[in-house]
Design a protein around this motif. Sequence first.
Motif, mmCIF file in Angstrom:
data_model
loop_
_atom_site.group_PDB
_atom_site.id
_atom_site.type_symbol
_atom_site.label_atom_id
_atom_site.label_comp_id
_atom_site.label_asym_id
_atom_site.label_seq_id
_atom_site.Cartn_x
_atom_site.Cartn_y
_atom_site.Cartn_z
ATOM 1 N N PHE A 5 -42.581 20.738 -27.690
ATOM 2 C CA PHE A 5 -42.748 19.521 -26.601
ATOM 3 C C PHE A 5 -41.828 19.738 -25.408
ATOM 4 C CE2 PHE A 5 -44.414 16.556 -29.896
ATOM 5 C CZ PHE A 5 -45.669 16.814 -29.340
ATOM 6 N N HIS A 7 -39.745 18.695 -21.286
ATOM 7 C CA HIS A 7 -38.958 17.018 -21.458
ATOM 8 C C HIS A 7 -39.840 16.106 -21.195
ATOM 9 C CE1 HIS A 7 -39.699 19.101 -16.812
ATOM 10 N NE2 HIS A 7 -39.132 17.892 -16.648
ATOM 11 N N GLY A 9 -42.449 15.346 -23.248
ATOM 12 C CA GLY A 9 -42.720 15.405 -24.621
ATOM 13 C C GLY A 9 -44.233 16.077 -24.265
ATOM 14 N N GLN A 75 -48.930 14.594 -27.826
ATOM 15 C CA GLN A 75 -47.965 14.363 -27.465
ATOM 16 C C GLN A 75 -46.781 13.306 -28.043
ATOM 17 O OE1 GLN A 75 -50.160 12.795 -23.203
ATOM 18 N NE2 GLN A 75 -48.347 12.076 -23.773
ATOM 19 N N ASP A 76 -45.614 13.155 -27.694
ATOM 20 C CA ASP A 76 -44.631 12.840 -28.463
ATOM 21 C C ASP A 76 -45.039 11.268 -28.020
ATOM 22 O OD1 ASP A 76 -42.638 11.991 -30.201
ATOM 23 O OD2 ASP A 76 -40.915 13.468 -28.972
ATOM 24 N N ALA A 79 -42.069 9.077 -29.064
ATOM 25 C CA ALA A 79 -40.853 8.549 -28.477
ATOM 26 C C ALA A 79 -40.752 8.336 -26.832
ATOM 27 C CB ALA A 79 -40.018 9.894 -28.413
ATOM 28 N N GLN A 80 -42.101 8.429 -26.011
ATOM 29 C CA GLN A 80 -42.616 7.823 -25.145
ATOM 30 C C GLN A 80 -42.839 6.250 -24.451
ATOM 31 O OE1 GLN A 80 -45.600 10.767 -24.373
ATOM 32 N NE2 GLN A 80 -44.504 12.110 -23.562
#
Length: 205
Positions: A5, A7, A9, A75-76, A79-80
């Motif tokens: 990923f 920056h 994400g 996607q992450d 965390a997002q």
Amino acid sequence: MIPAFDHNGVLPPHIGDPRVPQDMSPYPVTMLEVVQRFGTSAERRAILAGLLLMRRDMRAAGIEGFQWLDGSFCQDIEAQESRAPGDIDVVSYVRPPAGFAPTNPLPAWLKSDTAKPAYHVDHYLVNLNQRGEVIVESARYWSGLFSHTRLQVWKGMLRVELNATDDDQDALDELTELSKNDGGAGIPVVAAARPAATAQAGGAP
């Protein structure tokens, strides 16, 4: 190889020179790589089991082609947005077999509104037997849509071959091992993807 990923994400739209095909999205990967990279939670493993099951059912119907994988699943998103993905977005570029004709009921993978509850896949089809102009317009639409998040962040996607049966078997084996940590919750779905399926007739995409 699935890139890390960035920056934001998300998968980067390219990992080097954007003029070099192998360095740009959609990245060609295997389903085993997808499972190893994204099978990090019970929710994600359930989605992957559904995707593998859908791929098996499509092959059983004689469908050939490849798929683009995208959406918050790639996607992450944990965390997002502090949540798990609800499904995976997939566009299948396919060549149906000769004589592939509509029947009732249609196979669940044929339409998004039935694929999502059946497989956890938001699924769309592009028929490669159409005129070239139609295929190009479809690819332009899906590439544009899949290349950006809802916040208009540029991102990459993945490409997997649909007819890679051995790869899917390896992915299923890996997913079974990972699912043992889920208290067995995901294993029935994984097991359902193992037996050879009876081909379903359906409408040509």
